[in-house]
Motif scaffolding. Structure first.
Motif, mmCIF file in Angstrom:
data_model
loop_
_atom_site.group_PDB
_atom_site.id
_atom_site.type_symbol
_atom_site.label_atom_id
_atom_site.label_comp_id
_atom_site.label_asym_id
_atom_site.label_seq_id
_atom_site.Cartn_x
_atom_site.Cartn_y
_atom_site.Cartn_z
ATOM 1 N N LYS A 246 0.819 -1.210 0.000
ATOM 2 C CA LYS A 246 0.000 0.000 0.000
ATOM 3 C C LYS A 246 0.855 1.263 0.000
ATOM 4 O O LYS A 246 0.382 2.336 -0.357
ATOM 5 N N THR A 308 -1.771 7.757 3.220
ATOM 6 C CA THR A 308 -1.680 6.301 3.306
ATOM 7 C C THR A 308 -0.551 5.888 4.227
ATOM 8 O O THR A 308 -0.694 4.982 5.063
ATOM 9 N N HIS A 309 0.601 6.539 4.094
ATOM 10 C CA HIS A 309 1.745 6.200 4.940
ATOM 11 C C HIS A 309 1.503 6.627 6.383
ATOM 12 O O HIS A 309 1.947 5.948 7.314
ATOM 13 N N SER A 312 -0.703 3.987 7.887
ATOM 14 C CA SER A 312 0.079 2.765 8.101
ATOM 15 C C SER A 312 0.976 2.907 9.324
ATOM 16 O O SER A 312 1.138 1.955 10.101
ATOM 17 N N TRP A 315 -1.232 2.459 12.457
ATOM 18 C CA TRP A 315 -1.617 1.070 12.705
ATOM 19 C C TRP A 315 -0.402 0.240 13.121
ATOM 20 O O TRP A 315 -0.518 -0.643 14.000
ATOM 21 N N TYR A 316 0.740 0.485 12.491
ATOM 22 C CA TYR A 316 1.955 -0.262 12.826
ATOM 23 C C TYR A 316 2.337 -0.036 14.284
ATOM 24 O O TYR A 316 2.655 -0.981 15.018
#
Length: 555
Positions: A246, A308-309, A312, A315-316
């Protein structure tokens, strides 16, 4: 010390232009994260609003538009005789119609790991099903809720609510299974045919009027189109049937044009072309090579960051907290701007501290609040350190860079083969987005251990240990390997070690003093409460979705 020459020649100072009209020189206060509302949202919003108003006006009446209703009934029921086939089709559609659409679609979304599409899809159809059931359901809880909302427990006279739900499910299925273009246009034809096929038996049986069915279908279609256009826009969440990283944004013509204009306006650099670069070694950004129209230099390196990053990253880090506890310096970033600012700052800090990193050129705002490009020097002639042959000079310089990190009071935190480049006999550390200032001894020991493991993949472990003893004490080396576990070793490095087959940690630890294992797990009341809240929230959401789907006849 690293070379501090600028990667790009000096450019004139560039400032943003005043807003058009010259009146307001202060920010307007409007949210810059959102662009203009797409045209389909306005069109379908107006159509859905008109349909909802008509359904309210027609509620309790024998028919909406009598001429249309009579014409449809005469067409479907010639002579006024109700065919048995219509009853069978209506019953079959009630029992299987919804399930044959949303269940397989959900499985496809899970298989292709398109979680955003799955959440919006299930959320939209379950919400519509719940509202429809709230309007016409007869359960005790539904009547009680309806009385609190409307003041009366009586059902809202909306006979065609199945058409609303079916239209929402059908259009939602269309949006998550077909990309925009010819496939979606043909898909719209299939949706219209499906709605007509499922609505005709109900009209033939007299369960619905044609005008009410059409208005209900328009309402359901409008809800689905607006929801997916706003919450899962295709440029940000494309429809694809292969698993992809992604982080790798498509460098399509519109995005390339925005990058080209932003580079010219903000850094004074004219871009000839832009192309992806070494995507296999990056999962947190979109690395690209910027080929300039004029030079020197002819080539620069860019890392494209977007929302998007940022998602991410959040969530990471949430996953890391749930699995290991609150680790050091792993608070999520608040915006894309802060994300790119941090990496630019770490590049300049490490460069000033004597660590050899690519020279930073600047930060480019591609889309305000949404996309930013970090521009740095493109290291010419550099290869991954494992492809350099790992001579004595390269080995020594790789270890020396870790010592320089320690001296600068910083940690890289992502030392892996793709982030350690070799140019001639010099080693360059790249991708410092995880970098940390004033880290703990544990963080610095992790950097050393990972660098030693990388070197041991291409050189004899005994030779690596012997060269490392020139820069580090035996206690420091033993401490480094005491930190090594599945958390501290990056995924790419773990794969390389598994392919190598040797127990590199044991080979490198040979002859070093025994050091107790450094534990990583950190238990706290905050971690337990966060885990309970996350699991409980996920289960509650799944239960509510299942309850709504069941109430709306989808389960």
């Amino acid at each position: 010390m690293t070379d501090v020459r600028p990667a790009a020649p000096g450019r004139p100072i560039r400032r943003p232009s005043w807003p058009a009209g010259g009146g307001a020189r202060r920010p307007s206060g409007r949210d810059r994260l959102h662009g203009p509302v797409p045209g389909p949202v306005w069109a379908w919003g107006a159509a859905a609003a008109a349909a909802a108003v008509l359904l309210v006006v027609w509620s309790g009446r024998p028919g909406g538009l009598p001429p249309l209703d009579r014409a449809a009934t005469d067409l479907l029921v010639p002579g006024g005789r109700r065919p048995d086939l219509a009853a069978d089709l209506a019953r079959l559609g009630t029992e299987l119609g919804y399930r044959t659409l949303w269940l397989p679609t959900s499985l496809v979304l899970v298989w292709t790991a398109r979680w955003r599409h799955l959440l919006v899809y299930l959320g939209s159809i379950s919400a519509v099903a719940a509202v429809a059931q709230l309007a016409v359901g007869e359960a005790v809880l539904v009547r009680a809720v309806r009385e609190e909302v409307t003041g009366s427990p009586e059902a809202f006279d909306l006979s065609a609510w199945p058409e609303v739900v079916l239209a929402t499910v059908a259009v939602g299925t269309l949006y998550v299974l077909t990309p925009s273009g010819r496939a979606r246009r043909w898909g719209w034809a299939a949706v219209v045919a499906l709605l007509a096929l499922c609505t005709a038996p109900r009209i033939a049986l007299g369960a619905d009027d044609a005008s009410t069915a059409v208005a209900s279908a328009v309402l359901g279609c409008g809800i689905a189109v607006i929801t997916f256009t706003l919450l899962a826009p295709e440029p940000a969440f494309p429809v694809t049937y292969r698993r992809r990283v992604k982080a790798h944004l498509a460098l399509d013509p519109p995005r390339t044009a925005r990058i080209r204009a932003a580079l010219r306006d903000q850094l004074g650099l004219e871009l000839a072309s832009i192309e992806p670069y070494r995507l296999d070694g990056s999962a947190g950004s979109t690395p690209c090579r910027l080929i300039l129209a004029g030079g020197p230099p002819e080539v620069l390196f860019g890392k494209l960051y977007s929302l998007t990053h940022l998602r991410s990253d959040r969530w990471y880090k949430l996953f890391r907290v749930l699995r290991y506890g609150r680790l050091e310096d792993e608070a999520p970033f608040s915006s894309v701007r802060r994300l790119v600012e941090h990496e630019d700052y770490m590049l300049r800090l490490l460069r000033d501290g004597g660590v050899r990193v690519p020279a930073p050129v600047g930060v480019v705002e591609v889309v305000p609040g949404r996309e930013y490009l970090l521009v740095t020097e493109f290291v010419p002639g550099a290869v991954e350190v494992l492809d350099s042959g790992m001579g004595e000079a390269v080995l020594d310089d790789a270890l020396h860079q870790v010592r320089q990190l320690w001296a600068a009071g910083a940690a890289h935190r992502d030392v892996k083969p793709s982030n350690v480049l070799a140019r001639d006999d010099r080693v360059v550390l790249v991708d410092v987005s995880f970098g940390e200032l004033r880290p703990s001894r544990w963080r610095q020991a992790v950097d050393l251990a990972n660098m030693l493991l990388i070197c041991a993949l291409a050189a004899d472990p005994d030779r690596v240990r012997a060269r490392a003893r020139r820069l580090f004490t035996d206690e420091e080396l033993a401490e480094a390997f005491a930190t090594t576990n599945s958390l501290t070793v990056p995924r790419q490095l773990r794969r390389r070690m598994e392919d190598d087959g040797r127990d590199l940690v044991a080979l490198l630890r040979r002859g070093l003093p025994v050091h107790p294992r450094i534990r990583v797990q950190r238990w706290s009341a905050r971690r337990m409460l966060l885990a309970l809240g996350t699991v409980g929230g996920a289960l509650l959401t799944a239960w509510l979705v299942a309850l709504n789907l069941r109430a709306g006849g989808l389960l």
